[in-house]
Design a protein around this motif. Structure first.
Motif, PDB file in Angstrom:
ATOM      1  N   VAL A   1      13.214 -10.607   1.129  1.00 26.88           N
ATOM      2  CA  VAL A   1      13.437  -9.436   0.383  1.00 26.88           C
ATOM      3  C   VAL A   1      12.185  -9.392  -0.827  1.00 26.88           C
ATOM      4  O   VAL A   1      11.836 -10.414  -1.241  1.00 26.88           O
ATOM      5  CB  VAL A   1      14.976  -9.856  -0.523  1.00 26.88           C
ATOM      6  CG1 VAL A   1      14.837  -8.889  -1.792  1.00 26.88           C
ATOM      7  CG2 VAL A   1      15.751  -9.907   0.469  1.00 26.88           C
ATOM      8  N   ASP A   2      11.843  -8.090  -0.934  1.00 29.19           N
ATOM      9  CA  ASP A   2      10.696  -7.898  -1.995  1.00 29.19           C
ATOM     10  C   ASP A   2      10.824  -6.814  -2.871  1.00 29.19           C
ATOM     11  O   ASP A   2      10.131  -6.274  -3.683  1.00 29.19           O
ATOM     12  CB  ASP A   2       9.359  -7.608  -1.021  1.00 29.19           C
ATOM     13  CG  ASP A   2       9.282  -6.834  -0.235  1.00 29.19           C
ATOM     14  OD1 ASP A   2       9.763  -5.652  -0.534  1.00 29.19           O
ATOM     15  OD2 ASP A   2       8.587  -7.025   0.893  1.00 29.19           O
ATOM     16  N   ALA A   3      12.087  -6.108  -2.849  1.00 26.20           N
ATOM     17  CA  ALA A   3      12.218  -4.943  -3.703  1.00 26.20           C
ATOM     18  C   ALA A   3      12.263  -5.493  -5.060  1.00 26.20           C
ATOM     19  O   ALA A   3      12.803  -6.314  -5.398  1.00 26.20           O
ATOM     20  CB  ALA A   3      13.566  -4.181  -3.285  1.00 26.20           C
ATOM     21  N   PRO A   4      11.593  -4.776  -5.966  1.00 25.61           N
ATOM     22  CA  PRO A   4      11.453  -5.502  -7.503  1.00 25.61           C
ATOM     23  C   PRO A   4      12.715  -5.737  -8.175  1.00 25.61           C
ATOM     24  O   PRO A   4      12.880  -6.535  -8.841  1.00 25.61           O
ATOM     25  CB  PRO A   4      10.628  -4.257  -8.177  1.00 25.61           C
ATOM     26  CG  PRO A   4       9.878  -3.716  -7.107  1.00 25.61           C
ATOM     27  CD  PRO A   4      10.652  -3.652  -5.741  1.00 25.61           C
ATOM     28  N   ALA A   5      13.596  -4.512  -7.954  1.00 26.93           N
ATOM     29  CA  ALA A   5      14.772  -4.577  -8.770  1.00 26.93           C
ATOM     30  C   ALA A   5      15.836  -6.091  -8.119  1.00 26.93           C
ATOM     31  O   ALA A   5      16.391  -6.618  -8.902  1.00 26.93           O
ATOM     32  CB  ALA A   5      15.648  -3.428  -8.312  1.00 26.93           C
ATOM     33  N   LEU A   6      15.672  -6.251  -6.785  1.00 27.35           N
ATOM     34  CA  LEU A   6      16.318  -7.544  -6.360  1.00 27.35           C
ATOM     35  C   LEU A   6      15.602  -8.860  -6.895  1.00 27.35           C
ATOM     36  O   LEU A   6      16.317  -9.743  -6.897  1.00 27.35           O
ATOM     37  CB  LEU A   6      16.335  -7.386  -4.663  1.00 27.35           C
ATOM     38  CG  LEU A   6      17.302  -6.171  -4.158  1.00 27.35           C
ATOM     39  CD1 LEU A   6      17.160  -6.147  -2.718  1.00 27.35           C
ATOM     40  CD2 LEU A   6      18.748  -6.499  -4.652  1.00 27.35           C
ATOM     41  N   LEU A   7      14.295  -8.520  -6.731  1.00 24.46           N
ATOM     42  CA  LEU A   7      13.659  -9.826  -7.225  1.00 24.46           C
ATOM     43  C   LEU A   7      14.137 -10.141  -8.668  1.00 24.46           C
ATOM     44  O   LEU A   7      14.170 -11.516  -9.023  1.00 24.46           O
ATOM     45  CB  LEU A   7      11.931  -9.623  -7.123  1.00 24.46           C
ATOM     46  CG  LEU A   7      11.189  -9.362  -5.675  1.00 24.46           C
ATOM     47  CD1 LEU A   7       9.860  -9.289  -6.018  1.00 24.46           C
ATOM     48  CD2 LEU A   7      11.450 -10.899  -4.972  1.00 24.46           C
ATOM     49  N   SER A   8      14.099  -9.164  -9.346  1.00 24.71           N
ATOM     50  CA  SER A   8      14.657  -9.528 -10.593  1.00 24.71           C
ATOM     51  C   SER A   8      16.022 -10.313 -10.863  1.00 24.71           C
ATOM     52  O   SER A   8      16.491 -11.145 -11.690  1.00 24.71           O
ATOM     53  CB  SER A   8      14.429  -8.277 -11.639  1.00 24.71           C
ATOM     54  OG  SER A   8      15.081  -8.484 -12.949  1.00 24.71           O
TER      55      SER A   8
ATOM     56  N   LEU B   1       0.726  -1.249  -0.161  1.00 19.70           N
ATOM     57  CA  LEU B   1       0.027  -0.001  -0.079  1.00 19.70           C
ATOM     58  C   LEU B   1       0.882   1.225  -0.042  1.00 19.70           C
ATOM     59  O   LEU B   1       0.529   2.120  -0.644  1.00 19.70           O
ATOM     60  CB  LEU B   1      -0.776  -0.047   1.286  1.00 19.70           C
ATOM     61  CG  LEU B   1      -2.110  -0.953   1.117  1.00 19.70           C
ATOM     62  CD1 LEU B   1      -2.928  -1.234   2.503  1.00 19.70           C
ATOM     63  CD2 LEU B   1      -2.973  -0.904  -0.042  1.00 19.70           C
ATOM     64  N   ARG B   2       1.823   1.314   0.633  1.00 18.93           N
ATOM     65  CA  ARG B   2       2.886   2.254   0.669  1.00 18.93           C
ATOM     66  C   ARG B   2       3.601   2.478  -0.752  1.00 18.93           C
ATOM     67  O   ARG B   2       3.554   3.590  -1.242  1.00 18.93           O
ATOM     68  CB  ARG B   2       4.131   2.074   1.519  1.00 18.93           C
ATOM     69  CG  ARG B   2       4.839   3.309   1.737  1.00 18.93           C
ATOM     70  CD  ARG B   2       6.214   3.235   2.816  1.00 18.93           C
ATOM     71  NE  ARG B   2       7.043   2.021   1.914  1.00 18.93           N
ATOM     72  CZ  ARG B   2       7.353   0.821   2.600  1.00 18.93           C
ATOM     73  NH1 ARG B   2       6.598   0.395   3.641  1.00 18.93           N
ATOM     74  NH2 ARG B   2       8.126   0.197   1.763  1.00 18.93           N
ATOM     75  N   LYS B   3       3.839   1.491  -1.375  1.00 20.58           N
ATOM     76  CA  LYS B   3       4.451   1.508  -2.800  1.00 20.58           C
ATOM     77  C   LYS B   3       3.388   2.329  -3.693  1.00 20.58           C
ATOM     78  O   LYS B   3       3.764   2.975  -4.456  1.00 20.58           O
ATOM     79  CB  LYS B   3       4.911   0.334  -3.128  1.00 20.58           C
ATOM     80  CG  LYS B   3       6.014  -0.367  -2.581  1.00 20.58           C
ATOM     81  CD  LYS B   3       6.175  -1.836  -3.265  1.00 20.58           C
ATOM     82  CE  LYS B   3       7.316  -2.554  -2.398  1.00 20.58           C
ATOM     83  NZ  LYS B   3       7.492  -3.844  -2.945  1.00 20.58           N
ATOM     84  N   LEU B   4       2.123   1.587  -3.648  1.00 23.06           N
ATOM     85  CA  LEU B   4       0.984   2.464  -4.437  1.00 23.06           C
ATOM     86  C   LEU B   4       1.015   3.942  -4.263  1.00 23.06           C
ATOM     87  O   LEU B   4       0.764   4.623  -5.086  1.00 23.06           O
ATOM     88  CB  LEU B   4      -0.310   1.717  -4.245  1.00 23.06           C
ATOM     89  CG  LEU B   4      -0.291   0.221  -4.436  1.00 23.06           C
ATOM     90  CD1 LEU B   4      -1.935  -0.349  -4.167  1.00 23.06           C
ATOM     91  CD2 LEU B   4      -0.026   0.268  -5.973  1.00 23.06           C
TER      92      LEU B   4
END
Length: 283
Positions: free
Chosen positions: A246-253, A18-21
């Motif tokens: 870990v759930d940061a989009p860049a790290l997931l990639s 929700l914070r990201k949105l």
């Protein structure tokens, strides 16, 4: 209602999404709080997972934030409405939160990808092997705490007893097969059990031998939990003391690419089973 003092990883993840949105639309916490009729503290508690939030409120916030990804919003609403008391909650107050987080993560995963370099994946460890591993981590644990960690680790396999278990690809380096935690007998029995695991319908087990060419430079052990939508994928950095998420989009990639690369270097399932049998015979 007082704020939660220890939100679960899943409750915290809902707040983080929700914070990201909110941040994606450029809205401040003060502005969002005002739209809900509260203030900065209200939004801060929601985004930290300390306050529960209804599906209706999730949709209201999503509308405020001009979020139009219906699949993501629907999954966030589903998290908001969950009232699950999983088996792992009986260990609350006994084990550190990190242990409970991985159980919750595996329970909700749509699929699981594992890479282990120095020991057998936790979810597939035998009781004796897990005990030897936890005993070697140091400092020494009281017997009651050690027994709880071992019991919890073995119990994680309950996800494979479901009617629809999560499809799992486990990549194990040869180092994990040869490093002995405990006696030769403990290691041999662990490898025999790993061969049984390889026959489970939901599990694909693959081995990376020492002499593999073109292996990418990594020594990290990870558990990649595939979510209902890519935005809700999560990585757990696994180690004997628990792990971090870990759930940061860049790290997931980064971790998806790493797992893909290692999988390309690994032996196929049949050759992997034969490899493990050879290691057992050499012990």
């Amino acid at each position: 209602m007082p704020p939660r003092s220890n939100p679960t990883a899943r409750q915290a993840r809902l707040g983080a999404e929700l914070r990201k949105l909110r941040e994606a639309c450029g809205m401040s916490a003060r502005e969002a709080g005002a739209l809900l009729g509260g203030g900065v503290a209200q939004i801060s508690h929601i985004e930290a997972g300390r306050w529960g939030v209804s599906a209706e409120r999730v949709r209201r916030l999503a509308a405020f934030y001009r979020a139009d990804d219906e699949r993501l919003i629907g999954e966030l609403c589903a998290i908001a409405e969950e009232r699950l008391r999983g088996w792992w909650t009986e260990y609350r107050g006994i084990l550190a939160r990190e242990f409970l987080d991985v159980s919750e993560l595996e329970h909700h995963a749509r699929a699981i990808r594992i890479l282990q370099i120095t020991y057998v994946p936790g979810i597939f460890q035998t009781t004796s092997y897990a005990r030897a591993l936890f005993s070697s981590a140091g400092p020494s644990l009281p017997e009651k705490d050690l027994a709880a960690r071992v019991e919890h680790r073995v119990a994680r396999r309950v996800v494979y007893e479901r009617a629809t278990p999560p499809p799992t690809t486990a990549i194990v380096h040869e180092a994990a097969l040869r490093m002995r935690y405990g006696s030769r007998g403990v290691q041999r029995n662990q490898l025999k059990f790993l061969c049984e695991v390889a026959d489970w319908p939901a599990v694909t087990l693959r081995v990376v031998p020492f002499d593999t060419d073109n292996l990418i430079g990594t020594a990290e052990s990870v558990l990649y939990a595939v979510g209902p939508v890519p935005e809700l994928d999560t990585v757990q950095m696994d180690h004997a003391q628990g792990g971090r998420l870990v759930d940061a989009p860049a790290l997931l990639s980064v971790y998806r690419n790493m797992l893909n690369a290692v999988e390309r270097s690994a032996l196929g399932p049949d050759d992997s089973q034969k490899f493990i049998h050879r290691v057992i015979q050499e012990m």
